[in-house]
Design a protein around this motif. Structure first.
Motif, mmCIF file in Angstrom:
data_model
loop_
_atom_site.group_PDB
_atom_site.id
_atom_site.type_symbol
_atom_site.label_atom_id
_atom_site.label_comp_id
_atom_site.label_asym_id
_atom_site.label_seq_id
_atom_site.Cartn_x
_atom_site.Cartn_y
_atom_site.Cartn_z
ATOM 1 N N ASP A 132 62.668 69.316 -18.435
ATOM 2 C CA ASP A 132 62.870 70.677 -17.972
ATOM 3 C C ASP A 132 62.252 70.870 -16.580
ATOM 4 O O ASP A 132 62.867 71.466 -15.686
ATOM 5 N N LYS A 421 76.672 75.030 -23.007
ATOM 6 C CA LYS A 421 75.826 73.859 -23.206
ATOM 7 C C LYS A 421 76.402 72.679 -22.426
ATOM 8 O O LYS A 421 77.619 72.555 -22.275
ATOM 9 N N LYS A 425 72.536 70.799 -24.454
ATOM 10 C CA LYS A 425 71.483 71.769 -24.164
ATOM 11 C C LYS A 425 72.052 72.937 -23.364
ATOM 12 O O LYS A 425 72.930 72.757 -22.528
#
Length: 609
Positions: A132, A421, A425
């Protein structure tokens, strides 16, 4: 001894190269370098302006094609290429007939981030949080990331070819989008809730916009407004200005010069008042770099396929581009392998860098997407070509220049791109989508003749041939490199070919040289630089040159510090000198090689307003 041999070789070919390259570029070839994806035909509807733009673009691409066909520039003019392995299509206008196409594709996500930083992020923060953080760094850049997190992770070796863990620097290139160095840059638009609503991806080169600006600044404005969907953009916003807001005037047009990192083409965050991604800005992301890369890859190091088989080893040997990018090593190696197989090569027309359609299979639509909706509905290709048209030269795959991802107007208004997504994710960062995009260029190859077949060269030490970094009007250079703009660090100084008119005397032209070394190949620092050893001329012309060294002036201190030395020259152009492009020659103690097509002589009244 090796260096001596190379110098002898250079001296032997020096005179021949000057005769071949120093004169006007006019020839009988009908071959024209088309604009990327033939976009110039769409951008200019006025026939006169279209013709002027097409002519200027053809000359620009030819200038670097000739350069690549004769030198390995990225090593600092350190040797000539035996044979003519990299081909100038103007000399061989039928080259593309029956030539093999060599498409080269790579991932748009920065390869150097993956090489230097990904594992460090994961080791420090764990896989989920570390990944991230990596995506966020790619979205906002190393400077903003470091300011927010004070995190030493984003430091890397200063010299990638000779890495030293004790000699580090902040991840670069610097600049508003410098770290996005795979010839694809992005802009991110958010709503009032900070959710991503639109993503722009561009691979358009800055040279296209410099050239277009000289023909018609208002056309550039129109393209900005339509592509970025923002009528607030004003012509004055695109001017190159100093810290006081004064526009720098281009001598050849008597209009303000163009700023490639203006407020609407700067950074990744887009708003109604600033930001956008119209064209490439990262210092390595120039079209000229693509051409020089291909030329550098055509320098054969060995016919032994096991030697220099690794792309990142080859890039340090041939001194082109940067290690661990997806692009540079891959481009150079693909061209290199073609030359190893006995081909002569060139870039396929129209020369350009092109986005490919995203890898749609890795996306998932929101649960409340309309019935029958497809991810393809969310991508628009607003510049370039998705497919060749029947009347165009065959080009492999897509020629997309600018794409936009956004939710169609007909969908539920509450849906944002963060409801999609990718790779399983939810989209939180534009860089996640960037991982689904490829960038491509294409070369063409044919079996080399005995004349053009490549000969081997070692990874040769620098022999001191002077390079010319800039040849531009001094007022444009000074404003470009001042502390307010720093285009020489954050982006690129205009690379338009310098124009002068027949029968004119033009003062205040800046020539910036580099690769100034001593007999041992070591760079000469400013306190030991001797300007009296250097001579500037335009060989095979009777242009008179008066040169003065100005590298000690405060305006050029940032260049001198980096061992780039500036001369201010005046040129007197004879009335009877034929219109055309000519080479510039800078010698160090009488030794150097001419750089092709650095000045363009135009008709006596061509620059009058």
């Amino acid at each position: 001894m090796k260096r001596l041999i190379v110098i002898v070789l250079l001296l032997a070919v020096f005179g021949v190269l000057l005769m071949n390259m120093a004169g006007s570029t006019s020839n009988s070839s009908n071959f024209i370098f088309d604009t990327p994806a033939y976009q110039g035909n769409k951008d200019f509807q006025d026939p006169e302006k279209r013709a002027a733009f097409a002519d200027a673009w053809d000359k620009y691409v030819h200038r670097y094609t000739v350069t690549s066909a004769n030198y390995n520039l990225s090593g600092g003019y350190d040797y000539t290429v035996p044979g003519k392995t990299y081909v100038d299509p103007k000399e061989y206008p039928d080259f593309f007939k029956d030539a093999a196409q060599i498409p080269v594709r790579w991932e748009a996500f920065p390869g150097r981030v993956l090489y230097y930083l990904k594992q460090k992020f994961i080791d420090t923060y764990g896989f989920v949080k570390g990944t991230d953080r990596m995506y966020k760094m790619v979205d906002i850049g190393p400077v903003a990331y470091q300011a927010e997190y004070k995190d030493s992770i984003v430091y890397i070796p200063k010299s990638p070819c000779n890495p030293n863990p004790d000699n580090l620097k902040l991840f670069d290139p610097l600049g508003p989008r410098g770290w996005l160095d795979e010839y694809c840059e992005m802009g991110i638009k958010r709503n009032s809730s900070k959710k991503i609503t639109r993503l722009h991806f561009t691979c358009e080169n800055p040279e296209y916009y410099w050239t277009m600006w000289k023909v018609d600044p208002n056309k550039v404005l129109d393209i900005y407004q339509k592509t970025l969907k923002n009528p607030n953009i004003q012509l004055e916003d695109l001017y190159l200005t100093d810290a006081k807001g004064n526009a720098v005037i281009d001598r050849t047009t008597q209009l303000p010069a163009y700023n490639p990192i203006n407020k609407w083409n700067s950074g990744t965050e887009m708003s109604e008042t600033s930001g956008g991604a119209m064209h490439l800005t990262s210092p390595p992301n120039e079209l000229s770099a693509e051409i020089v890369l291909a030329g550098g890859g055509a320098v054969l190091r060995s016919y032994n396929t096991e030697e220099n088989a690794d792309a990142n080893t080859l890039i340090c040997c041939s001194k082109y581009g940067r290690r661990f990018r997806h692009s540079d090593p891959h481009i150079g190696q693909n061209v290199y392998q073609a030359v190893q197989e006995g081909l002569e090569v060139t870039l396929l027309n129209p020369v350009g860098l092109y986005l490919q359609e995203p890898l749609y299979q890795y996306f998932e639509l929101p649960d409340n997407a309309p019935e029958g909706a497809k991810i393809q509905d969310c991508f628009k290709f607003v510049r370039g070509e998705v497919h060749n048209k029947p009347d165009q030269l065959s080009y492999p795959n897509n020629m997309i220049l600018h794409m936009i991802m956004e939710v169609p107007d007909s969908w539920d208004k509450s849906i944002t791109l963060e409801d999609f997504k990718v790779f399983g994710k939810n989209v939180k960062y534009g860089s996640q989508v960037m991982e689904t995009i490829k960038v491509q260029l294409a070369a063409a190859g044919k079996p080399a003749s005995a004349k053009t077949k490549a000969q081997e060269l070692d990874c040769t030490a620098d022999n001191g041939i002077v390079g010319v970094d800039y040849f531009v009007d001094a007022n444009i250079l000074e404003t470009s490199i001042d502390n307010y703009n720093k285009l020489n660090v954050f982006s690129n100084v205009t690379s338009n070919i310098t124009q002068v008119a027949q029968g004119s005397t033009v003062d205040n032209l800046a020539v910036v040289i580099s690769n100034v070394v001593d007999k041992y190949g070591n760079g000469i620092p400013s306190n030991k630089f001797k300007p009296e050893n250097f001579n500037i001329s335009f060989p095979d012309t009777n242009i008179e040159v008066t040169a003065n060294y100005v590298g000690n002036d405060a305006a050029y201190a940032t260049l001198t510090k980096n061992e780039e030395y500036t001369f201010n020259i005046s040129v007197k152009v004879p009335t009877d000198l034929p219109v055309g492009q000519y080479s510039i020659l800078v010698t160090n103690n009488g030794f150097g090689l001419a750089v092709p097509h650095m000045i363009e002589v135009v008709s006596a009244n061509a620059l009058e307003k």
